[in-house]
Design a protein around this motif. Structure first.
Motif, short mmCIF file in Angstrom:
data_model
loop_
_atom_site.label_atom_id
_atom_site.label_comp_id
_atom_site.label_asym_id
_atom_site.label_seq_id
_atom_site.Cartn_x
_atom_site.Cartn_y
_atom_site.Cartn_z
N ILE A 46 -66.19 -54.67 30.97
CA ILE A 46 -67.49 -55.30 31.20
C ILE A 46 -68.32 -54.52 32.21
N LEU A 69 -68.37 -58.96 22.72
CA LEU A 69 -68.47 -59.15 24.16
C LEU A 69 -67.45 -60.17 24.65
N GLU A 73 -64.46 -59.65 27.40
CA GLU A 73 -64.34 -60.51 28.58
C GLU A 73 -62.93 -61.07 28.69
N ASP A 76 -60.68 -58.32 29.89
CA ASP A 76 -60.86 -58.08 31.32
C ASP A 76 -60.17 -59.16 32.15
#
Length: 204
Positions: A46, A69, A73, A76
């Protein structure tokens, strides 16, 4: 997912007249990472995506879809938890340094047994060397664990944690065989902390 992004990244880079080396310098990463992204063999996190968005003045939404996305996320978040686990392992291992200075060792003076630290322990030299060696190795492992959470992949973090567990178990066996109950008990508590952290993470 990677194929779509790598084409967009390559196009943006060329449109702005940047080489992979120049882009990597702007992103403060290695050129290999940029090459990997553009060839579809990797994907930025990110933070890197935000930097790419800023450099090319392109919204993150234009670089990848909402589902992509969301996937990044989640990845991460998983990486942050792994890093925290590695860091806690490191603290547990480095805390074994205190075993040199704490009065954890029983020394027979003839009429009674007194507790002394390792610096004043007068047992056989080979046993003292073994104690110093194992506590020293655990401390070194602890330092490595606290450092690699910032610089190494999740795979290497996982490997060092496994090594830490094995090394910790061997150290417990050594102190138990030497009949040092206090040191053994404290080491066992630290091992239980590691096991508890690992179990909690894997159960999620």
């Amino acid at each position: 997912m990677q194929t779509e992004f790598n084409k967009k990244l390559q196009q943006l880079r060329k449109e702005n007249g940047l080489t992979q080396e120049q882009l990597s310098e702007k992103l403060h990463i290695s050129r290999t990472a940029v090459s990997k992204w553009e060839s579809g063999r990797g994907f930025p996190n990110i933070e890197a995506l935000k930097n790419i968005s800023r450099i090319f003045s392109v919204p993150v939404d234009d670089l990848l879809s909402d589902s992509e996305l969301s996937s990044i996320e989640q990845k991460d978040s998983h990486g942050d938890k792994d890093g925290l686990q590695t860091f806690i392992f490191g603290l547990c291992d480095f805390s074994v340094l205190s075993f040199i200075f704490l009065p954890l060792y029983g020394e027979n003076t003839g009429s009674y047994i007194k507790a002394v630290n390792l610096l004043h322990y007068t047992t056989a030299s080979y046993m003292r060397i073994s104690f110093y060696l194992m506590t020293g190795l655990l401390c070194i492992t602890g330092v490595i664990e606290t450092v690699i959470r910032f610089s190494c992949s999740l795979e290497w973090q996982h490997k060092i944690r496994i090594y830490s567990m094995i090394q910790h178990s061997v150290t417990i066996l050594l102190f138990a065989a030497a009949r040092e109950p206090y040191a053994t008990s404290l080491l066992f508590i630290l091992l239980l902390i590691k096991i508890g952290i690992s179990f909690k993470k894997n159960s999620k």
